[in-house]
Write an enzyme that holds these catalytic residues in place. Structure first.
Site, PDB file in Angstrom:
ATOM      1  N   SER A  82       0.851  -1.186   0.000  1.00  0.00           N
ATOM      2  CA  SER A  82       0.000   0.000   0.000  1.00  0.00           C
ATOM      3  C   SER A  82       0.896   1.248   0.000  1.00  0.00           C
ATOM      4  O   SER A  82       1.721   1.403  -0.902  1.00  0.00           O
ATOM      5  CB  SER A  82      -0.954  -0.049   1.187  1.00  0.00           C
ATOM      6  OG  SER A  82      -2.010   0.857   1.038  1.00  0.00           O
ATOM      7  N   HIS A 137      -7.741  -5.660   0.018  1.00  0.00           N
ATOM      8  CA  HIS A 137      -6.455  -5.020   0.261  1.00  0.00           C
ATOM      9  C   HIS A 137      -5.741  -5.731   1.410  1.00  0.00           C
ATOM     10  O   HIS A 137      -6.240  -5.787   2.526  1.00  0.00           O
ATOM     11  CB  HIS A 137      -6.717  -3.556   0.614  1.00  0.00           C
ATOM     12  CG  HIS A 137      -5.560  -2.642   0.425  1.00  0.00           C
ATOM     13  ND1 HIS A 137      -4.891  -2.512  -0.771  1.00  0.00           N
ATOM     14  CD2 HIS A 137      -4.955  -1.779   1.285  1.00  0.00           C
ATOM     15  CE1 HIS A 137      -3.939  -1.608  -0.653  1.00  0.00           C
ATOM     16  NE2 HIS A 137      -3.950  -1.151   0.592  1.00  0.00           N
TER      17      HIS A 137
END
Length: 543
Positions: A207, A467
């Protein structure tokens, strides 16, 4: 500064050759003195080792200074790393303040493996939207059990303390990125003292950590500190990475904490240095439109050319086009439903009416979409912004209303705009302008629980491959639960073997299981490896 640091570090390099006490592997010699770590049954840990002077007082909002203190007593390296001060999205309740300002440390984890005298090294940059997160949020026991790699976790400044910028030489920003860079230099110089191989360093992040890794590789001298890099679910050209209205935000920060209407950056910086760190970080709440949106109100910027010790002075796209970046093997990835991170919060039911927050998008789309999808500051006019908002809604939603039933279409929009499109763009740029191998993969294998359920505060929704679902198989995380399925155990082992082989490859080849990644340099169409519970296969990525 970095060139000077490099010379200093090399001058100490000879100390590394005999730094481990063979009779007591917990005792390590560094240029600063001796330190003692901890025996954790199947690995050793050496935690909270300072690589920079504390960024407090006059060193706040300045580039980090190398740690120069000498230890007269043996340094206690058994304390867990301190959390850098932050406004943490993952803390429930109104007060999300956590951490300390003095936090610039690295932590080293070394497996017990009698068959090896030295180990390749993985340098880890945590995620958290450049706003929150910490070195210890992702575990290391999976990697330690495999017994092939030394892991080093890096702490760096976050939020306004790490990224506030007025866009000029007085307060240029990117302090968090400069922290990361200094930490990498520390690892290069010192890791041999722990049995690491300074010539075999792989830098990895997820990320915002993945975007950080990519930004580090955009410096040409990155090849002096690492051999290869992997950016998982985040890279430098994603729309949420480079901030475009940082100057306005910095002066607004000053107004919020009581600096008045400071007219210049020198006055603003002096005032901000006089405030408490908690005041500055708590001001983050004033930049959020609702919930934790936008998730990156403070982040990396393009610094002016006259900024002292500038990290980058061009946009990442322009740097790649120039060809003036580190030519090291690099891999980038996304998950099939990465957008769940930003979208799942919209499924949380409001206490006032029991209705999902995303229902309010029907009336607030034109207000909220530019913040949710990070184009608020990139459009010239409100009309241009509204037109783009309208186009996105029509493309992904058609005439459907926002509701729990249409959630997956919204999540797909977020995945494309925030993660997938940036991966495609970076691959396209590198195949035209890069020289060293560039690889990509997409992961499609949903975890039983993960970030989606946590943010939505619901377990009745299927989010797909969200995610972090792949990353937490390498670095375990409480968001997905402690246990892995049998298929995930195989994937986890394949990922760890992939890291080990990648950092040791003489020609930058990258493999996963029985699959060999396809190099994108010079290719006609971007290639990526699809990884599922059933195996892997190479696919073409349509531009």
């Amino acid at each position: 500064m970095f060139a000077a640091i490099w010379i200093i570090l090399l001058s100490f390099y000879w100390l590394s050759s005999c730094a481990i006490d063979r009779d007591d592997p917990l005792l390590v010699d560094l240029p600063n003195g001796k330190l003692r770590g901890r025996d954790n049954i199947f690995y050793y840990s050496y935690e909270s080792l300072p690589y920079a002077e504390p960024p407090i007082g006059e060193l706040r909002f300045e580039a980090p200074q190398p740690y120069k203190q000498k230890w007269t007593d043996t340094f206690n390296a058994t304390q867990p790393p301190v959390t850098c001060m932050q406004w943490n999205q993952f803390i429930f309740g109104d007060n999300k303040l956590a951490g300390d300002e003095d936090c610039l440390t690295v932590s080293v984890y070394k497996p017990k493996n009698g068959s090896r005298s030295s180990f390749p090294v993985v340098a880890h940059m945590h995620g958290g939207a450049f706003m929150f997160g910490e070195a210890r949020q992702n575990g290391h026991e999976n990697m330690m059990r495999e017994g092939n790699l030394i892991l080093v976790k890096i702490g760096y400044r976050l939020g306004p303390l790490g990224f506030a910028s007025t866009g000029d030489a007085n307060l240029p920003g990117n302090f968090g990125l400069k922290d990361q860079r200094l930490a990498l230099l520390w690892i290069k110089q010192n890791i041999a003292s722990f049995g690491g191989e300074p010539e075999n360093i792989l830098v990895i992040g997820h990320s915002a950590g993945g975007a950080s890794v990519h930004l580090q590789t955009l410096r040409e001298d990155f090849s002096k500190v690492a051999r290869a890099a992997i950016s998982i679910a985040g890279n430098a050209v994603d729309p949420w990475v480079i901030q475009r209205s940082a100057r306005e935000r910095a002066f607004e920060l000053g107004r919020i904490v009581g600096c008045g209407q400071a007219s210049d950056s020198v006055t603003l910086k002096k005032c901000l240095k006089s405030k408490s760190a908690s005041e500055i970080v708590s001001a983050v709440r004033s930049f959020l439109v609702f919930s934790y949106v936008p998730f990156t109100p403070f982040g990396p910027v393009v610094e002016p050319p006259d900024a002292p010790e500038a990290f980058i002075t061009q946009h990442p796209i322009d740097i790649i086009k120039s060809g003036k970046f580190a030519q090291v093997p690099w891999a980038v990835s996304y998950n099939t439903e990465d957008g769940c991170y930003n979208a799942a919060v919209l499924l949380e039911k409001q206490a006032s009416n029991g209705r999902e927050l995303m229902v309010d998008l029907n009336d607030r789309w034109f207000d909220w979409a530019p913040y949710l999808l990070f184009y608020r500051d990139s459009m010239s006019t409100i009309k241009e912004m509204d037109d783009y908002s309208r186009e996105l809604r029509q493309e992904y939603m058609g005439d459907r209303r926002f509701s729990a039933e249409s959630y997956w279409d919204l999540q797909r929009l977020f995945t494309d705009v925030l993660f997938k499109n940036g991966t495609k763009l970076s691959l396209d740029l590198y195949r035209k302008h890069g020289k060293s191998p560039v690889y990509a993969f997409v992961y499609d294998n949903p975890a039983n629980t993960g970030v989606g359920q946590f943010l939505a505060k619901r377990t009745d929704v299927h989010f797909g491959t969200c995610h972090g679902d792949e990353y937490f198989l390498i670095f375990e995380n409480l968001a997905r639960g402690p246990k892995m399925r049998s298929d995930e155990e195989i994937i986890s082992r394949n990922f760890l073997n992939m890291l080990n082989a990648f950092v040791l490859s003489d020609n930058g080849t990258m493999t996963y299981g029985n699959c060999v990644f396809q190099d994108n340099i010079g290719g006609i169409q971007p290639q990526l490896l699809s990884i599922t519970r059933d195996g892997c296969e190479n696919l073409q990525l349509q531009l």
